[in-house]
Write an enzyme that holds these catalytic residues in place. Structure first.
Site, mmCIF file in Angstrom:
data_model
loop_
_atom_site.group_PDB
_atom_site.id
_atom_site.type_symbol
_atom_site.label_atom_id
_atom_site.label_comp_id
_atom_site.label_asym_id
_atom_site.label_seq_id
_atom_site.Cartn_x
_atom_site.Cartn_y
_atom_site.Cartn_z
ATOM 1 N N PHE A 47 -11.939 3.036 9.141
ATOM 2 C CA PHE A 47 -11.006 1.912 9.268
ATOM 3 C C PHE A 47 -10.787 1.218 7.932
ATOM 4 C CE2 PHE A 47 -13.304 2.395 13.338
ATOM 5 C CZ PHE A 47 -12.231 2.730 14.159
ATOM 6 N N LYS A 98 1.739 -1.416 -1.032
ATOM 7 C CA LYS A 98 1.114 -2.743 -0.941
ATOM 8 C C LYS A 98 0.393 -2.997 -2.271
ATOM 9 C CE LYS A 98 -3.339 -1.548 1.051
ATOM 10 N NZ LYS A 98 -4.309 -1.864 2.067
ATOM 11 N N LYS A 121 -9.877 17.858 -10.081
ATOM 12 C CA LYS A 121 -10.382 16.601 -9.533
ATOM 13 C C LYS A 121 -11.908 16.544 -9.640
ATOM 14 C CE LYS A 121 -8.474 14.395 -5.398
ATOM 15 N NZ LYS A 121 -8.350 14.581 -3.947
ATOM 16 N N ALA A 125 5.484 -11.391 8.025
ATOM 17 C CA ALA A 125 6.770 -10.697 8.126
ATOM 18 C C ALA A 125 7.179 -10.201 6.748
ATOM 19 C CB ALA A 125 7.818 -11.655 8.671
ATOM 20 N N GLY A 126 7.936 -9.122 6.703
ATOM 21 C CA GLY A 126 8.346 -8.585 5.407
ATOM 22 C C GLY A 126 9.309 -7.430 5.560
ATOM 23 N N ASP A 149 -14.510 19.608 -2.926
ATOM 24 C CA ASP A 149 -13.046 19.610 -2.872
ATOM 25 C C ASP A 149 -12.557 20.910 -3.505
ATOM 26 O OD1 ASP A 149 -10.877 16.996 -2.599
ATOM 27 O OD2 ASP A 149 -10.151 18.909 -3.400
ATOM 28 N N CYS A 195 -0.999 5.815 6.339
ATOM 29 C CA CYS A 195 -1.635 5.761 7.668
ATOM 30 C C CYS A 195 -0.709 5.317 8.793
ATOM 31 C CB CYS A 195 -2.843 4.852 7.599
ATOM 32 S SG CYS A 195 -3.958 5.351 6.306
ATOM 33 N N LEU A 239 0.286 -10.742 10.637
ATOM 34 C CA LEU A 239 1.458 -11.460 11.135
ATOM 35 C C LEU A 239 2.345 -11.884 9.970
ATOM 36 C CD1 LEU A 239 0.031 -13.710 14.001
ATOM 37 C CD2 LEU A 239 1.392 -11.624 14.209
HETATM 38 C C1 UGA Z 1 -4.499 0.838 7.412
HETATM 39 C C2 UGA Z 1 -5.482 0.059 8.314
HETATM 40 O O1 UGA Z 1 -5.377 -1.339 8.022
HETATM 41 C C3 UGA Z 1 -6.926 0.530 8.089
HETATM 42 O O2 UGA Z 1 -7.787 -0.124 9.009
HETATM 43 C C4 UGA Z 1 -6.986 2.043 8.337
HETATM 44 O O3 UGA Z 1 -8.288 2.563 8.095
HETATM 45 C C5 UGA Z 1 -6.028 2.748 7.386
HETATM 46 O O4 UGA Z 1 -4.687 2.245 7.637
HETATM 47 C C6 UGA Z 1 -6.104 4.234 7.665
HETATM 48 O O5 UGA Z 1 -5.770 4.656 8.780
HETATM 49 O O6 UGA Z 1 -6.627 4.976 6.822
HETATM 50 P P1 UGA Z 1 -3.765 0.692 4.827
HETATM 51 O O7 UGA Z 1 -2.723 1.706 5.175
HETATM 52 O O8 UGA Z 1 -4.599 0.900 3.619
HETATM 53 O O9 UGA Z 1 -4.820 0.522 6.047
HETATM 54 O O10 UGA Z 1 -3.016 -0.681 4.609
HETATM 55 P P2 UGA Z 1 -2.852 -2.112 5.342
HETATM 56 O O11 UGA Z 1 -3.487 -3.139 4.525
HETATM 57 O O12 UGA Z 1 -3.261 -2.021 6.757
HETATM 58 O O13 UGA Z 1 -1.275 -2.299 5.241
HETATM 59 C C7 UGA Z 1 -0.366 -1.351 5.795
HETATM 60 C C8 UGA Z 1 1.067 -1.808 5.617
HETATM 61 O O14 UGA Z 1 1.365 -2.910 6.464
HETATM 62 C C9 UGA Z 1 1.433 -2.263 4.196
HETATM 63 O O15 UGA Z 1 2.675 -1.696 3.850
HETATM 64 C C10 UGA Z 1 1.513 -3.765 4.292
HETATM 65 O O16 UGA Z 1 2.411 -4.324 3.363
HETATM 66 C C11 UGA Z 1 2.016 -3.923 5.723
HETATM 67 N N1 UGA Z 1 1.661 -5.245 6.317
HETATM 68 C C12 UGA Z 1 0.367 -5.557 6.565
HETATM 69 C C13 UGA Z 1 2.670 -6.137 6.646
HETATM 70 O O17 UGA Z 1 3.870 -5.869 6.451
HETATM 71 N N2 UGA Z 1 2.326 -7.344 7.220
HETATM 72 C C14 UGA Z 1 1.037 -7.686 7.474
HETATM 73 O O18 UGA Z 1 0.803 -8.807 8.015
HETATM 74 C C15 UGA Z 1 0.030 -6.768 7.136
#
Ligand code: UGA
Length: 449
Positions: free
Chosen positions: A152, A320, A35, A252-253, A30, A260, A250
């Site tokens: 992922f 989150k 870091k 809602a929020g 890096d 990402c 699924l």
């Molecule tokens: C997401 C993908 O889930 C990963 O598979 C992917 O590798 C990653 O992006 C990336 O591209 O690097 P991440 O951003 O860490 O992962 O978070 P998630 O857990 O997917 O949540 C994303 C957002 O969706 C959060 O703000 C969460 O609160 C929201 N969310 C998730 C909802 O509002 N409702 C849900 O049912 C699920």
């Protein structure tokens, strides 16, 4: 096999550390020397459960090294992973400048044949540009192959996901290179899908875009539910039991955030525009998400008329739970809108307070204990469903607020819970629990405090 990883952000660091844990020899590179110094001391620059333990363990074993010097980091590498950021540029397209710099560094510093593996999320066709750039900068007569290997992982459970992912995608046009990456990943025991380079690059965008679409879809059904009287939690359960739909994503929020989904959905719109394809669906997903973020503010304005001078506790600031990442967190739009409305904000997050200061308006006051936020509040907003916040908010609001009222952006409680605790409760996609309706049954058990 000697592996080098360029970039020690979420993707690069977790990939490097987990590869070293399955026995590979890994050097993480890096440009950020501070870091690298911390990593050498076993200190993780990001909050990620389980990561620091693995950094220490594998450095001690001698499998994991860190350097900021590309000459040292790339010497003798057989495989080089590119895991640098592809931030959103001004026009929404992915900014590939870090990717191209990494490709030039590889060309200038490798000392043998190499397979370059792209972990970063990049537009379709980028891997071929990477190969060209590496070849252009070569200092010797080495063979260069490229493989697209999108990641992922979810923040907050990235280490767990590395060992328990659903699939590993290997996109290559050279079978030998593809075989090398397959063998490296075999110990993870995760199903491997081999595709073309173009498809692997698109799988990453399509996966994130689909998950984001699921969220905006359920949020829109929640918005309709509020008007027709149905309950979004019941609906999610009901449709999620259909195995063709599935129960995940699924909830809602107040919308999706993070590093990402917001970036990748916009980049996909941009990729489509570049080939004159109007991606209506994705544009709506993004637009709906922006509107969803300030849903709670609108609900509070409807309830109180004006928010001028009201003390509002914002509970949970990170995008989150289990992360201190504030990128595109709904708390940013919410706090800015609340400040415009004249409200006074008291903010609390179990670990993101420090990071939040860089993103939220300067006038926001931060507290280190959840009860300090609730004690000062006229109104409580739940923005992130941290375990501590879910455990304490309902009971403490009842205990400390004169007229307890919670606006819950993550549907942490049932309306029955709110009635039981005599708390006015407004959530997403469900009927609010209004003061007149509160049954006034005294809770007998305060064990969740
Ligand atoms: C997401 C993908 O889930 C990963 O598979 C992917 O590798 C990653 O992006 C990336 O591209 O690097 P991440 O951003 O860490 O992962 O978070 P998630 O857990 O997917 O949540 C994303 C957002 O969706 C959060 O703000 C969460 O609160 C929201 N969310 C998730 C909802 O509002 N409702 C849900 O049912 C699920």
């Amino acid at each position: 096999m000697q592996i080098s990883i360029i970039g020690t952000g979420y993707v690069g660091l977790v990939t490097g550390v987990c590869l070293s844990d399955i026995g590979q020899h890994v050097t993480c590179l890096d440009i950020n020397m501070e870091k690298i110094d911390k990593l050498k001391q076993g200190i993780s620059p990001i909050y990620e459960p389980g990561l620091e333990e693995l950094i220490i363990k594998n450095q001690e074993k001698g499998n994991l090294h860190f350097t900021s010097n590309p000459i040292i980091g790339l010497k003798n590498a057989d495989v080089v992973y590119i895991a640098v950021g592809t931030p959103q540029g001004e026009d929404g397209a992915a900014d590939l400048s870090y990717i191209y710099k990494a490709a030039r560094d590889i060309g200038q510093n490798i000392t043998r044949d190499v397979v370059v593996v792209t972990k970063s999320t990049v537009p379709v066709g980028t891997n071929y540009k990477i190969r060209e750039l590496v070849l252009l900068n070569l200092q010797g007569n080495y063979r260069v192959e490229v493989v697209s290997n999108p990641e992922f992982l979810r923040e907050g459970s990235a280490v767990h996901d590395s060992f328990h992912g659903d699939r590993i995608v290997i996109g290559a046009d050279n079978p030998e290179a593809s075989q090398i990456i397959e063998e490296i990943n075999e110990p993870f025991g995760i199903p491997i899908l081999k595709t073309s380079i173009y498809s692997a690059e698109m799988i990453k965008y399509a996966a994130n875009a689909f998950l984001a679409t699921k969220i905006s879809f359920i949020n829109e059904i929640a918005n309709i539910s509020e008007k027709v009287g149905s309950d979004i939690v019941e609906i999610s359960k009901g449709i999620g039991m259909d195995s063709r739909i599935g129960p995940k994503f699924l909830k809602a929020g107040i919308g999706f955030g993070g590093s990402c989904f917001p970036k990748d959905t916009r980049a996909l719109i941009n990729i489509s525009e570049a080939i004159n394809h109007d991606f209506h669906l994705m544009k709506s997903v993004v637009q709906l998400n922006e509107e969803q973020k300030i849903k709670l503010v609108n609900k509070a304005k409807e309830r109180f008329g004006s928010l001028e001078g009201k003390h509002i506790a914002l509970l949970g600031l990170a995008f989150k739970p289990n992360t201190d990442d504030m990128r595109d967190a709904p708390s940013i739009s919410i706090s800015k809108t609340l400040v415009e409305e004249g409200a006074k904000i008291i903010a609390y997050d179990p670990i993101a307070n420090k990071n939040a200061k860089k993103y939220l308006p300067d006038c926001v006051k931060y507290v280190d204990q959840i009860e300090d936020a609730i004690k000062m509040a006229d109104i409580v907003f739940i923005l992130t469903e941290w375990e501590e916040i879910v455990e304490k908010t309902l009971y403490q609001s009842k205990l400390f607020m004169k007229k307890p009222i919670i606006f819950d952006g993550r549907n942490c409680y049932t309306p029955e819970d709110a009635r039981k605790y005599e708390v006015e409760y407004v959530s997403i996609g469900r009927k609010p629990v209004k003061p007149g309706e509160i049954q006034g049954i005294k809770p007998t058990n305060y064990s969740s405090f």
